[in-house]
Motif scaffolding. Structure first.
Motif, mmCIF file in Angstrom:
data_model
loop_
_atom_site.group_PDB
_atom_site.id
_atom_site.type_symbol
_atom_site.label_atom_id
_atom_site.label_comp_id
_atom_site.label_asym_id
_atom_site.label_seq_id
_atom_site.Cartn_x
_atom_site.Cartn_y
_atom_site.Cartn_z
ATOM 1 N N VAL A 83 0.844 -1.202 0.000
ATOM 2 C CA VAL A 83 0.000 0.000 0.000
ATOM 3 C C VAL A 83 0.878 1.249 0.000
ATOM 4 O O VAL A 83 0.588 2.229 -0.695
ATOM 5 C CB VAL A 83 -0.945 -0.004 1.225
ATOM 6 C CG1 VAL A 83 -1.641 1.347 1.368
ATOM 7 C CG2 VAL A 83 -1.988 -1.108 1.080
ATOM 8 N N LYS A 84 1.981 1.210 0.752
ATOM 9 C CA LYS A 84 2.891 2.362 0.775
ATOM 10 C C LYS A 84 3.538 2.571 -0.592
ATOM 11 O O LYS A 84 3.678 3.710 -1.055
ATOM 12 C CB LYS A 84 3.955 2.150 1.850
ATOM 13 C CG LYS A 84 3.426 2.238 3.273
ATOM 14 C CD LYS A 84 4.536 1.971 4.290
ATOM 15 C CE LYS A 84 3.980 2.016 5.717
ATOM 16 N NZ LYS A 84 5.032 1.690 6.715
ATOM 17 N N ARG A 85 3.948 1.476 -1.259
ATOM 18 C CA ARG A 85 4.515 1.589 -2.607
ATOM 19 C C ARG A 85 3.491 2.204 -3.563
ATOM 20 O O ARG A 85 3.804 3.073 -4.378
ATOM 21 C CB ARG A 85 4.924 0.207 -3.135
ATOM 22 C CG ARG A 85 6.145 -0.399 -2.486
ATOM 23 C CD ARG A 85 6.453 -1.736 -3.125
ATOM 24 N NE ARG A 85 6.860 -1.559 -4.520
ATOM 25 C CZ ARG A 85 6.659 -2.462 -5.468
ATOM 26 N NH1 ARG A 85 6.039 -3.579 -5.207
ATOM 27 N NH2 ARG A 85 7.062 -2.239 -6.700
ATOM 28 N N PHE A 86 2.262 1.730 -3.432
ATOM 29 C CA PHE A 86 1.189 2.222 -4.294
ATOM 30 C C PHE A 86 0.922 3.695 -4.024
ATOM 31 O O PHE A 86 0.720 4.490 -4.955
ATOM 32 C CB PHE A 86 -0.071 1.396 -4.051
ATOM 33 C CG PHE A 86 -1.264 1.871 -4.808
ATOM 34 C CD1 PHE A 86 -2.198 2.709 -4.223
ATOM 35 C CD2 PHE A 86 -1.469 1.497 -6.128
ATOM 36 C CE1 PHE A 86 -3.298 3.147 -4.912
ATOM 37 C CE2 PHE A 86 -2.564 1.940 -6.834
ATOM 38 C CZ PHE A 86 -3.484 2.765 -6.217
ATOM 39 N N ASP A 87 0.918 4.087 -2.744
ATOM 40 C CA ASP A 87 0.620 5.474 -2.384
ATOM 41 C C ASP A 87 1.642 6.442 -2.956
ATOM 42 O O ASP A 87 1.301 7.573 -3.312
ATOM 43 C CB ASP A 87 0.555 5.619 -0.864
ATOM 44 C CG ASP A 87 -0.763 5.129 -0.297
ATOM 45 O OD1 ASP A 87 -0.883 5.087 0.935
ATOM 46 O OD2 ASP A 87 -1.673 4.794 -1.080
ATOM 47 N N ARG A 88 2.903 6.022 -3.037
ATOM 48 C CA ARG A 88 3.925 6.905 -3.590
ATOM 49 C C ARG A 88 3.603 7.246 -5.045
ATOM 50 O O ARG A 88 3.656 8.406 -5.453
ATOM 51 C CB ARG A 88 5.312 6.245 -3.487
ATOM 52 C CG ARG A 88 5.897 6.277 -2.082
ATOM 53 C CD ARG A 88 7.390 5.981 -2.114
ATOM 54 N NE ARG A 88 7.675 4.625 -2.552
ATOM 55 C CZ ARG A 88 7.776 3.579 -1.747
ATOM 56 N NH1 ARG A 88 7.614 3.733 -0.444
ATOM 57 N NH2 ARG A 88 8.062 2.382 -2.227
ATOM 58 N N ALA A 89 3.290 6.211 -5.851
ATOM 59 C CA ALA A 89 2.944 6.453 -7.249
ATOM 60 C C ALA A 89 1.622 7.207 -7.362
ATOM 61 O O ALA A 89 1.461 8.097 -8.201
ATOM 62 C CB ALA A 89 2.853 5.129 -8.003
ATOM 63 N N ASN A 90 0.681 6.860 -6.494
ATOM 64 C CA ASN A 90 -0.633 7.509 -6.505
ATOM 65 C C ASN A 90 -0.501 8.995 -6.203
ATOM 66 O O ASN A 90 -1.110 9.849 -6.855
ATOM 67 C CB ASN A 90 -1.529 6.828 -5.463
ATOM 68 C CG ASN A 90 -2.981 7.258 -5.568
ATOM 69 O OD1 ASN A 90 -3.379 7.953 -6.502
ATOM 70 N ND2 ASN A 90 -3.779 6.848 -4.605
ATOM 71 N N ARG A 91 0.335 9.331 -5.213
ATOM 72 C CA ARG A 91 0.508 10.731 -4.825
ATOM 73 C C ARG A 91 1.116 11.552 -5.964
ATOM 74 O O ARG A 91 0.697 12.683 -6.235
ATOM 75 C CB ARG A 91 1.396 10.809 -3.581
ATOM 76 C CG ARG A 91 1.506 12.223 -2.988
ATOM 77 C CD ARG A 91 2.304 12.213 -1.699
ATOM 78 N NE ARG A 91 1.574 11.535 -0.628
ATOM 79 C CZ ARG A 91 1.885 10.342 -0.152
ATOM 80 N NH1 ARG A 91 2.916 9.677 -0.648
ATOM 81 N NH2 ARG A 91 1.177 9.792 0.807
ATOM 82 N N THR A 92 2.117 10.969 -6.641
ATOM 83 C CA THR A 92 2.753 11.669 -7.765
ATOM 84 C C THR A 92 1.744 11.931 -8.870
ATOM 85 O O THR A 92 1.718 13.015 -9.467
ATOM 86 C CB THR A 92 3.922 10.833 -8.321
ATOM 87 O OG1 THR A 92 4.856 10.600 -7.268
ATOM 88 C CG2 THR A 92 4.617 11.565 -9.457
ATOM 89 N N MET A 93 0.896 10.949 -9.141
ATOM 90 C CA MET A 93 -0.090 11.108 -10.205
ATOM 91 C C MET A 93 -1.129 12.169 -9.839
ATOM 92 O O MET A 93 -1.540 12.968 -10.690
ATOM 93 C CB MET A 93 -0.780 9.776 -10.461
ATOM 94 C CG MET A 93 -1.702 9.817 -11.651
ATOM 95 S SD MET A 93 -2.288 8.173 -12.068
ATOM 96 C CE MET A 93 -3.338 8.617 -13.444
#
Length: 626
Positions: A269-279
């Protein structure tokens, strides 16, 4: 009163069922609550922008008459203004009635038009940006929660669900729901009032010209389409980030057994959140660029209007036609056109929101008991106590043929156990039950005498290391793939684990060493190299129970020997349970469990089973006669 959420996946509904879907407002408002203040501000700004359209027309009508009407060359001449009636500019400004309107006065009055247009456009920009900001924040949290909900599901869910559909729901459907919902709020709070305000003023001035202006709507479309094409280019940077987020989702879903086995849901979830936040950040940049184009274009265009007015004054022409054309075409028809899409937009939004909510609120098949404690580090005893289990079909109904039936096994700590038998005998099912990917229909699975259903899933899996023939590696460095076994491991511990796994030698020969990227699913490495990294990961985890699932079945003889040495190092002091089709790899096991048709057929050492088990004799004869 809470909305009744659909129990069926909207993707599997018929058209008639989809038409009956309702908007789950209560479920979505939970995500709006933290940003309610800015949402209300955005709505208020939208209402203000809509009402300002009426003020704008009144002001422009006043300027047009002052500048273009031939009889109004002095400020004392009364001007007829919609709604307000007759207005004396001289009295309003404190001048004498015979004050002349010169060229500079005309220029000043006309210069007010771009200012008024900018104020109107900027109010609309603030309205759209505030709502888009709230929508973006909601989208971030909705996506994160949906992704977390998916990772919470058991492997049974993934066996009946397409990974592509899950990715589409997390990425695309959540975005459709957010974008369309924001657009609907903008349309329903701003556009009707805009039309009403403009029509009210125009009809009060001249109903005939207002009716005529409604006929020339197509002339407004060309500039809107042209500007729209140019603005869409600003979204390219946002789309570049799609790949990163899709990769994270694909790896997490494809490698779900590994994620589950190592209890790495929170890490993913943390890995996903990093990409999600950038997008999300890029999406906000795109929104700023998109919404700012409108007021800029209107402001620039209004300069041309102002220049045109100067020309009309010099020609002594009437301003009536120009007022109708400019204000009616640029202010009435676009919102009317957008409102015509509300019904279609609402249907699309309802479907997307229901699909997201269905996934968001789906209960996991395997759940921890309320207030379940953590399982401490165990010695490694494993007991299958009369365990029976059947897999389920896509409808959730158990299959007629049970995977395992009445299995009773007691495995002592620190011993080496092997599971053998034909395909479909239930060997892998015992692994899945121990990892608590599934719960038995009857019986219990115990670790050191503790029923694993009474403790947390993460703590159960923290006591288990896994090396499988289907080694999964993330599109990351060798170092991070090994570190996945224990996220707080130091570089020295990673290096030591790689050496024990006989992986250090080949890692040093690769360009980049431990920082070399392994490629998608480890495509840059051979099968033996991937297997050694998997063993290094399990060594780093250092769990008291080790599961070996056909760990050397697809390797050549030389590589198999290296892997066997690494596994021997890994197995020291652990309870090892191995699935093996090649009997040569498990002859030294303390106990071999022979399985047939989901049941335990025989248990014993290699020499004992050659004397007592017909099935084991058959398996041995088939392999060694070859």
């Amino acid at each position: 009163m809470a909305e009744a959420l659909p129990t069926k996946n909207p993707s599997q509904m018929t058209d008639a069922e989809i038409a009956q879907l309702k908007m789950p407002y209560g479920r979505i408002l939970v995500y709006l609550k933290p940003w309610l203040g800015r949402f209300i501000l955005g709505v208020v700004l939208g209402i203000g922008a809509a009402a300002f359209n009426g003020v704008l027309i009144i002001a422009i009508s006043l300027i047009f008459q002052l500048v273009l009407d031939g009889g109004s060359q002095t400020l004392g001449e009364p001007l007829k203004v919609p709604i307000l009636g007759e207005v004396n500019i001289a009295e309003l400004l404190g001048f004498s009635n015979d004050t002349k309107v010169g060229l500079w006065g005309v220029i000043f009055a006309c210069a007010c038009i771009p200012v008024l247009m900018f104020i109107n456009g900027f109010l609309e920009y603030l309205n759209k940006y505030c709502l888009a900001w709230v929508g973006a924040k909601m989208l971030f949290h909705i996506r994160s929660d949906v992704f977390r909900s998916i990772l919470r599901q058991s492997p049974a869910f993934f066996s009946h669900t397409k990974a592509g559909e899950l990715m589409q729901t997390v990425f695309n459907q959540s975005r459709v729901a957010q974008t369309n919902a924001v657009q609907l709020v903008q349309l329903l709070t701003n556009r009707p009032l805009t039309i009403i305000a403009i029509l009210y003023v125009l009809f009060a001035q001249d109903w005939f010209f207002t009716l005529m202006s409604l006929v020339i709507f197509p002339l407004c479309l060309a500039p809107i389409i042209t500007i729209g094409r140019r603005v869409r280019k600003s979204g390219s940077r946002e789309e570049k980030e799609v790949g990163t987020m899709m990769t994270t989702m694909h790896e997490s879903f494809t490698g779900i057994r590994l994620v589950k086995a190592y209890a790495r849901e929170s890490y993913e979830v943390k890995r996903f959140d990093r990409a999600n936040r950038t997008m999300i950040q890029n999406m906000l940049r795109w929104t700023r660029a998109t919404e700012l184009v409108g007021p800029i274009v209107e402001s620039v265009a209004s300069i041309g209007i102002a220049a045109g007015l100067v020309y009309f004054w010099m020609q002594q022409r009437s301003a009536g036609e120009l007022i109708v054309l400019v204000m009616a075409l640029t202010k009435i028809y676009p919102p009317a056109k957008e409102l015509s899409k509300v019904n279609m937009l609402m249907q699309k939004t309802v479907f997307a929101v229901n699909k997201v909510v269905h996934l968001l609120d789906r209960a996991a098949d395997i759940q921890d008991a309320p207030n379940a404690p953590d399982l401490p580090r165990i010695k490694g005893a494993v007991t299958y106590e009369n365990v029976s289990f059947s897999y389920s079909n896509i409808d959730g109904k158990p299959l007629e043929r049970a995977a395992v039936t009445g299995v009773h096994l007691e495995l002592a700590p620190g011993k080496f156990y092997a599971l053998v038998g034909p395909s479909g005998a239930g060997k892998s099912t015992l692994f899945s039950l121990l990892l608590r990917f599934y719960d038995p229909a009857s019986g219990r699975v115990l670790m050191d005498g503790i029923d694993i259903k009474t403790v947390t899933q993460d703590s159960v899996r923290d006591n288990i290391g896994l090396v499988s023939q289907d080694t999964f590696l993330f599109h990351d460095t060798i170092r991070e793939n090994i570190r996945y076994g224990r996220l707080d491991a130091t570089n020295e511990e990673i290096l030591a684990a790689a050496k024990k796994a006989h992986a250090h030698e080949f890692i040093q020969q690769i360009q980049g060493g431990y920082d070399a990227v392994v490629g998608d699913a480890g495509c840059n490495l051979s099968g033996g190299q991937k297997q050694r990294l998997s063993i290094a990961r399990a060594i780093l985890r250092n769990a008291p129970i080790l599961l070996l699932d056909e760990a050397t079945s697809a390797l050549d003889t030389e590589t198999e020997k290296i892997i066997q040495e690494a596994i021997h190092t890994l197995s020291e002091g652990k309870t090892v349970i191995a699935i093996a089709h090649r009997l040569s790899t498990i002859m030294e096991a303390d106990q071999i469990v022979v399985m047939k048709d989901g049941q335990v057929d025989a248990v014993g050492s290699h020499s004992e089973l050659l004397k007592t088990s017909v099935l084991y004799q058959k398996l041995y004869s088939l392999q060694f006669n070859e």
